[in-house]
Design a protein around this motif. Sequence first.
Motif, mmCIF file in Angstrom:
data_model
loop_
_atom_site.group_PDB
_atom_site.id
_atom_site.type_symbol
_atom_site.label_atom_id
_atom_site.label_comp_id
_atom_site.label_asym_id
_atom_site.label_seq_id
_atom_site.Cartn_x
_atom_site.Cartn_y
_atom_site.Cartn_z
ATOM 1 N N UNK A 189 6.312 1.007 8.308
ATOM 2 C CA UNK A 189 5.683 1.505 7.085
ATOM 3 C C UNK A 189 6.727 2.076 6.129
ATOM 4 N N UNK A 190 7.643 2.846 6.660
ATOM 5 C CA UNK A 190 8.629 3.505 5.799
ATOM 6 C C UNK A 190 9.560 2.488 5.148
ATOM 7 N N UNK A 200 0.819 -1.214 0.000
ATOM 8 C CA UNK A 200 0.000 0.000 0.000
ATOM 9 C C UNK A 200 0.858 1.272 0.000
ATOM 10 N N UNK A 201 0.241 2.372 -0.435
ATOM 11 C CA UNK A 201 0.892 3.680 -0.307
ATOM 12 C C UNK A 201 0.544 4.314 1.037
ATOM 13 N N UNK A 202 -0.490 3.769 1.698
ATOM 14 C CA UNK A 202 -0.976 4.359 2.945
ATOM 15 C C UNK A 202 -1.552 3.277 3.846
ATOM 16 N N UNK A 203 -1.221 3.379 5.151
ATOM 17 C CA UNK A 203 -1.815 2.535 6.187
ATOM 18 C C UNK A 203 -2.588 3.427 7.145
ATOM 19 N N UNK A 204 -3.801 3.019 7.495
ATOM 20 C CA UNK A 204 -4.627 3.744 8.468
ATOM 21 C C UNK A 204 -4.733 2.944 9.755
ATOM 22 N N UNK A 205 -4.455 3.603 10.881
ATOM 23 C CA UNK A 205 -4.668 3.024 12.206
ATOM 24 C C UNK A 205 -5.389 4.041 13.088
ATOM 25 N N UNK A 206 -6.263 3.542 13.959
ATOM 26 C CA UNK A 206 -6.931 4.394 14.940
ATOM 27 C C UNK A 206 -6.202 4.253 16.268
ATOM 28 N N UNK A 228 2.068 6.433 6.994
ATOM 29 C CA UNK A 228 1.236 6.057 8.139
ATOM 30 C C UNK A 228 0.286 7.197 8.502
ATOM 31 N N UNK A 229 -1.013 6.902 8.470
ATOM 32 C CA UNK A 229 -2.074 7.834 8.840
ATOM 33 C C UNK A 229 -2.704 7.365 10.144
ATOM 34 N N UNK A 230 -2.800 8.255 11.136
ATOM 35 C CA UNK A 230 -3.313 7.885 12.458
ATOM 36 C C UNK A 230 -4.447 8.818 12.872
#
Length: 392
Positions: A173-174, A148-154, A180-182
């Motif tokens: 991620x890097x 992926x180009x982006x991972x989402x975590x809450x 990494x989107x949080x």
Amino acid sequence: MASHKLLVTPPKALLKPLSIPNRLLLGPGPSNLAPRIMAAGGLQMIGPMSKDMYQIMDEIKEGIQYVFQTRNPLTLVISGSGHCALEAALVNVLEPGDSFLVGANGIWGQRAVDIGERIGARVHPMTKDPGGHYTLQEVEEGLAQHKPVLLFLTHGESSTGVLQPLDGFGELCHRYKCLLLVDSVVSLGGTPLYMDQQGIDILYSGSQKALNAPPGTSLISFSDKAKKKMYSRKTKPFSFYLDIKWLANFWGCDDQPRMYHHTIPVISLYSLRESLALIAEQGLENSWRQHREAAAYLHGRLQALGLQLFVKDPALRLPTVTTVAVPAGYDWRDIVSYVMDHFDIEIMGGLGPSTGKVLRIGLLGCNATCKNVDRVTEALRAALQHCPKKKL
């Protein structure tokens, strides 16, 4: 002169004074406003493009950098709730066809999946039952498989009460050339969070949780890696309102003369500025300690009532929102209604995948006190005594 008769008369309800109950908000947000923040909401309007407003905007940016623990220049406010910040992140980073890996262990991951699909990304949910969290190994398997180009975590999943560990995920991620989107809407100010040191590329939060400001504004910051991805995209973002290039300019993040983009919510920004000032005066570490101690006291009082905490591992319990398993034989709606009707305290049931499974009690910002814990647990004690219970 008017050329037509009015078909709609003045609403009778609007000819009466506005009446607001004096209620203690101990749900997952919004929270009660601190007096200083309420006072800021009563200040006079100024022009949204005046030098005085620009000064307030710059002070807000510094406050966000403090609470996020980041030096990112691309740090600003979105004129909308936390949902709006999530959408701003996704519509600017993702392009149609991009691979998007999502930690879907509650409602906010589910919403990220929905938005990603609307954009046309190739969305790969890592779905977990309510109460679950993600390990580095699980995420690495997803990164290796889906690239992926982006991972989402809450970080703080308010629908389940789970606190997602973040250490190591940015570095991981890097290594796979992923951003990494949080989501920190309900965790910000209540538990340790270090954007730069944890390698988070995009971090957003909301105004109405532990910051005790009114709903309707959200905080967001982008790393240089995230900025490069957004500024090199081949297609325009689907949303003009949320276009980060425009917003970055309007918020003074690009060292260019500011151009009008939209009319910002001036009064709400006064309140947000004061909320950031209050946490700066208190100190982040003191705020984290306050929430940790109040949550521990709440957990003990709840267990003394015979209630079961939904998140079993203490290390994974979110300090700002505690989830309690709905006690056997009770309807959660009866408990929530009793606490509201007899004690003027708002708590909530589950949300999304946790609906019907949990009660949610929030201790956010100025509401995170032992006195409020005593009030809500006494209300729950009365509710358990008086609400009807079905025979099992």
